[in-house]
Design a protein around this motif. Structure first.
Motif, PDB file in Angstrom:
ATOM      1  N   TRP A 148       0.947  -1.164   0.046  1.00 24.17           N
ATOM      2  CA  TRP A 148       0.013   0.169   0.049  1.00 24.17           C
ATOM      3  C   TRP A 148       0.803   1.017  -0.062  1.00 24.17           C
ATOM      4  O   TRP A 148       0.641   2.221  -0.699  1.00 24.17           O
ATOM      5  CB  TRP A 148      -1.167  -0.185   1.262  1.00 24.17           C
ATOM      6  N   THR A 196       0.499   3.916  -3.056  1.00 25.45           N
ATOM      7  CA  THR A 196      -0.195   5.108  -2.673  1.00 25.45           C
ATOM      8  C   THR A 196       0.788   6.368  -1.960  1.00 25.45           C
ATOM      9  O   THR A 196       0.340   7.727  -2.087  1.00 25.45           O
ATOM     10  CB  THR A 196      -1.104   5.046  -1.892  1.00 25.45           C
ATOM     11  N   ILE A 234      -0.946   1.917   5.425  1.00 22.22           N
ATOM     12  CA  ILE A 234      -2.311   1.638   5.114  1.00 22.22           C
ATOM     13  C   ILE A 234      -3.080   2.125   6.266  1.00 22.22           C
ATOM     14  O   ILE A 234      -2.543   1.888   7.634  1.00 22.22           O
ATOM     15  CB  ILE A 234      -2.399   0.031   4.901  1.00 22.22           C
ATOM     16  N   ASP A 235      -4.400   2.550   5.942  1.00 23.09           N
ATOM     17  CA  ASP A 235      -5.163   2.788   7.215  1.00 23.09           C
ATOM     18  C   ASP A 235      -6.203   1.711   7.450  1.00 23.09           C
ATOM     19  O   ASP A 235      -6.505   0.614   6.770  1.00 23.09           O
ATOM     20  CB  ASP A 235      -6.129   4.037   6.721  1.00 23.09           C
ATOM     21  N   THR A 257      -9.408   1.192   7.946  1.00 31.52           N
ATOM     22  CA  THR A 257     -10.415   1.038   6.966  1.00 31.52           C
ATOM     23  C   THR A 257     -10.264   0.096   5.793  1.00 31.52           C
ATOM     24  O   THR A 257     -11.018  -0.799   5.318  1.00 31.52           O
ATOM     25  CB  THR A 257     -11.326   2.182   6.645  1.00 31.52           C
ATOM     26  N   SER A 258      -9.052   0.587   4.923  1.00 34.96           N
ATOM     27  CA  SER A 258      -8.740   0.060   3.744  1.00 34.96           C
ATOM     28  C   SER A 258      -8.064  -1.589   4.159  1.00 34.96           C
ATOM     29  O   SER A 258      -8.601  -2.327   3.142  1.00 34.96           O
ATOM     30  CB  SER A 258      -7.518   1.045   3.021  1.00 34.96           C
ATOM     31  N   TYR A 259      -7.612  -1.566   5.112  1.00 34.71           N
ATOM     32  CA  TYR A 259      -6.930  -2.871   5.377  1.00 34.71           C
ATOM     33  C   TYR A 259      -8.254  -3.704   5.766  1.00 34.71           C
ATOM     34  O   TYR A 259      -8.219  -4.986   5.094  1.00 34.71           O
ATOM     35  CB  TYR A 259      -6.202  -2.720   6.757  1.00 34.71           C
ATOM     36  N   LEU A 287      -9.486  -4.960   2.356  1.00 34.05           N
ATOM     37  CA  LEU A 287      -8.941  -5.655   1.572  1.00 34.05           C
ATOM     38  C   LEU A 287      -8.721  -6.936   1.952  1.00 34.05           C
ATOM     39  O   LEU A 287      -8.492  -8.082   1.468  1.00 34.05           O
ATOM     40  CB  LEU A 287      -7.381  -4.970   1.356  1.00 34.05           C
ATOM     41  N   ARG A 329     -16.029  -5.193  -2.460  1.00 29.11           N
ATOM     42  CA  ARG A 329     -15.505  -4.685  -1.496  1.00 29.11           C
ATOM     43  C   ARG A 329     -13.951  -3.890  -2.250  1.00 29.11           C
ATOM     44  O   ARG A 329     -13.815  -2.998  -1.966  1.00 29.11           O
ATOM     45  CB  ARG A 329     -15.516  -5.403  -0.060  1.00 29.11           C
ATOM     46  N   VAL A 333     -12.450  -0.267  -2.610  1.00 31.34           N
ATOM     47  CA  VAL A 333     -11.239   0.349  -2.124  1.00 31.34           C
ATOM     48  C   VAL A 333     -10.277   0.724  -3.131  1.00 31.34           C
ATOM     49  O   VAL A 333      -9.576   1.734  -3.186  1.00 31.34           O
ATOM     50  CB  VAL A 333     -10.500  -0.843  -1.324  1.00 31.34           C
ATOM     51  N   ALA A 385      -9.070   4.447  -3.922  1.00 32.75           N
ATOM     52  CA  ALA A 385      -7.552   4.888  -3.922  1.00 32.75           C
ATOM     53  C   ALA A 385      -7.178   5.649  -5.264  1.00 32.75           C
ATOM     54  O   ALA A 385      -6.289   6.552  -5.350  1.00 32.75           O
ATOM     55  CB  ALA A 385      -6.807   3.566  -4.099  1.00 32.75           C
TER      56      ALA A 385
END
Length: 444
Positions: free
Chosen positions: A165, A169, A173-174, A176-178, A181, A209, A213, A217
Motif C-alpha cells: 500500500w 499510494t 495503510i489505514d 478501513t482500507s485494510y 482488503l 468491496r 477500495v 484509492a
C-alpha cells in the motif's frame, strides 16, 4: 514361422506424433478420487507415481502433469510460447492485470512495470519496507510486555499489505482500507484450483468491496497530493493513462488489484509458514543469527536460506497450469494440443531423487555451501521463464527486512504448532496462527 517383411512404402511417423503418449492414470482411479471429494494434490500425487510425465482426463479435458526439472524448464521457460496461460483462474479478481493478461498486452504491461521490480528499483522502495517492519516490531514489543497473544498470520498479512500500500499510494495503510482488503482472503479461497472452473459465487460481495477500495484509492491519487514519501506507483499508472490509451481506469484498477494481491499474498503466507517451521525447529533461528553479526553478508545469506527452504516446502504458488497450443514432446512423451499442462512446485520440491530427506526443514541447503539440485526446473517457487513472478526480488527483500528486525528481538511461542495445508488457489495454512510473543534474551 516366417513374418512378412515390413512394407517399405508405409509412412514413417515423424514429428511430435511419433512420440509415445504419457502413461495414463486409470480413469477408475480418477472417478474414485472425485467421489471421495479429495484435494487436487492427492490426484496429482497419485499421477506422479506413473513417472515424471503422466496423464489423466479430468472433466473431459486431457491433463498432463510434468514434474521432472527438465520437463518443467521445457514448459515454463524454453517453450513458453507453446504453453500459455489461458482463462486465468484469478481473472474474476484481477481482470486484465499483468498476472492474468496474455499476448502483446501482457508484454507491454510487464515492460512498463519491470523497472520498479529490478534490484535497483527494489532498493528505492526499501524505506517503505523498513517503516512497515518497524510498525510490526513496535506491536510485538507491546505484546511481549503485556503477554497478550497475537495472530502471526494476521501480523504477516498486515505487514505485507502495508508495504505494498505504501509503495502504491505513498501512505501507510489505514484500518478501513485494510479491513476491506482482507476480503481478498475469502476471494483467494473461492478461486478455482484449475482454469475453467467457476469461482464460488459467494465471493461476489467481497469482490465488490475490493473494487470499492481500488476505485477510492485511484480517485484519491488523482485528486489529492502524494503521501509523505512522495508519489507512489499508482500515480505512475495514472500518468501512464494520460500518455497510453491502453491504460484506462479499468486497466489501472486491474493493475492496482493485481499488485495488491500478488504483492502481499506470497510474502505474508511464506512468513507465516516460516514461523510455524521455526516453532518446531528453534535451532534454525539460532543458527541463522549465529551466522554473523547484524547486517553482515553471512547473516543475510542465512536469513535468505530460511526463506528459501520455507518456499521449497510450502510454495505459495504450488500449481502452475498452462495450455498446450500445439503438439509437442516433453521428456520423450507426446503432449497433444489442447491439453492442460500442470507443473507443480510442491511435488517437484519434494522429489527425493532431487532433494535428500525432502520433507525435512534444512535451510542449509540454500547456503552457498549447501547441496542443491543443479540446473533449472528443480526449484521454482516463484515460477520460471518469461512469466516468472515479476516481484520475486521485491518479495525476497521484503521478507528479509522484516526478519532482520524480528528474529534477533523476539521468539514467538505458538499455541499449537501444527496446521493443515490448504491446497487451493494458493498453498496456505488452515486457520489462524496464535502465539505469545516473548523478548529474545540478550546475547552473551
Amino acid at each position: 514361422m516366417a513374418t512378412a517383411a515390413p512394407d517399405s512404402t508405409a509412412p514413417v511417423p515423424r514429428g511430435p506424433r511419433a512420440a509415445a503418449p504419457p502413461p495414463e492414470l486409470d480413469p477408475a482411479a480418477v472417478r474414485t478420487w472425485q467421489a471421495s471429494g479429495g484435494n487436487m494434490i492427492e490426484l496429482l500425487t497419485l499421477a506422479r507415481t506413473l513417472g515424471p510425465v503422466s496423464r489423466f482426463v479430468l472433466g473431459g479435458v486431457p491433463t498432463v502433469l510434468v514434474t521432472a526439472p527438465e520437463g518443467v524448464h521445457h514448459v515454463l521457460a524454453l517453450h513458453a510460447d507453446r504453453y500459455v496461460k489461458r482463462s486465468h483462474r484469478a481473472r474474476a479478481l484481477l481482470g486484465d492485470g499483468v498476472l492474468s493478461a496474455a499476448g502483446e498486452p501482457w508484454k507491454a504491461q510487464r515492460r512498463f512495470l519491470q523497472p520498479y521490480f529490478t534490484g535497483q528499483g527494489v532498493r528505492r522502495l526499501e524505506h517503505h519496507m523498513e517503516a512497515a517492519a518497524q510498525a510490526v516490531a513496535d506491536a510485538w514489543a507491546v505484546a511481549a510486555r503485556s503477554g497478550e497473544p497475537r495472530d502471526l498470520a494476521e501480523d504477516m498479512r498486515r505487514y505485507a499489505m502495508d508495504v505494498i500500500w505504501r509503495v502504491l499510494t505513498g501512505h501507510r495503510i489505514d484500518d478501513t482500507s485494510y479491513r476491506a482488503l482482507q476480503a481478498g482472503e475469502s476471494i483467494l479461497t473461492a478461486l478455482p484450483t484449475l482454469p475453467g472452473q467457476e469461482m464460488d459465487p459467494a465471493a461476489t460481495a467481497d469482490l465488490a468491496r475490493i473494487d470499492d477500495v481500488a476505485h477510492a484509492a485511484i480517485a484519491r491519487a488523482r485528486h489529492t497530493p502524494p503521501g509523505e514519501d512522495g508519489p507512489g506507483l499508482l500515480h505512475t499508472l495514472l500518468d501512464a493513462g494520460r500518455e497510453h490509451p491502453a491504460y484506462t481506469d479499468r486497466l489501472i484498477r486491474d493493475e492496482l488489484v493485481t499488485l495488491l494481491v500478488a504483492g502481499y499474498e506470497t510474502t505474508a503466507t511464506t512468513l507465516t509458514w516460516l514461523y510455524r517451521l521455526l516453532d518446531r525447529h528453534p535451532g534454525e533461528r539460532t543458527r541463522a543469527l549465529d551466522a554473523g553479526p547484524a547486517d553482515s553478508p553471512d547473516r543475510a545469506a542465512a536469513v535468505r536460506a530460511l526463506v528459501g527452504e520455507t518456499m521449497r516446502l510450502h510454495p505459495v504458488a504450488w500449481l502452475l497450469p498452462r495450455y498446450a497450443t500445439e503438439d509437442d514432446v516433453v521428456a520423450g512423451h507426446l503432449i497433444t494440443a489442447g491439453s492442460t499442462v500442470l507443473t507443480c512446485p510442491y511435488l517437484t520440491h519434494r522429489d527425493p531423487g532431487l532433494w535428500p530427506d525432502p520433507d525435512a526443514f534444512r535451510p542449509g541447503r540454500f547456503l552457498p555451501s549447501g547441496e542443491r539440485p543443479a540446473g533449472p526446473g528443480a526449484y521454482f517457487p516463484l515460477g520460471l521463464g518469461p512469466r516468472a513472478c515479476l516481484g520475486a526480488q521485491f518479495a525476497q527483500r521484503e521478507a528479509g527486512i522484516l526478519l532482520d528486525r524480528l528474529l534477533p528481538a523476539f521468539v514467538p511461542r505458538l499455541h499449537g504448532s501444527t496446521a493443515a495445508p490448504v491446497f487451493g488457489f494458493t498453498l496456505r495454512p488452515d486457520g489462524p496462527t496464535p502465539a505469545t510473543i516473548t523478548a529474545a534474551p540478550e546475547p552473551v
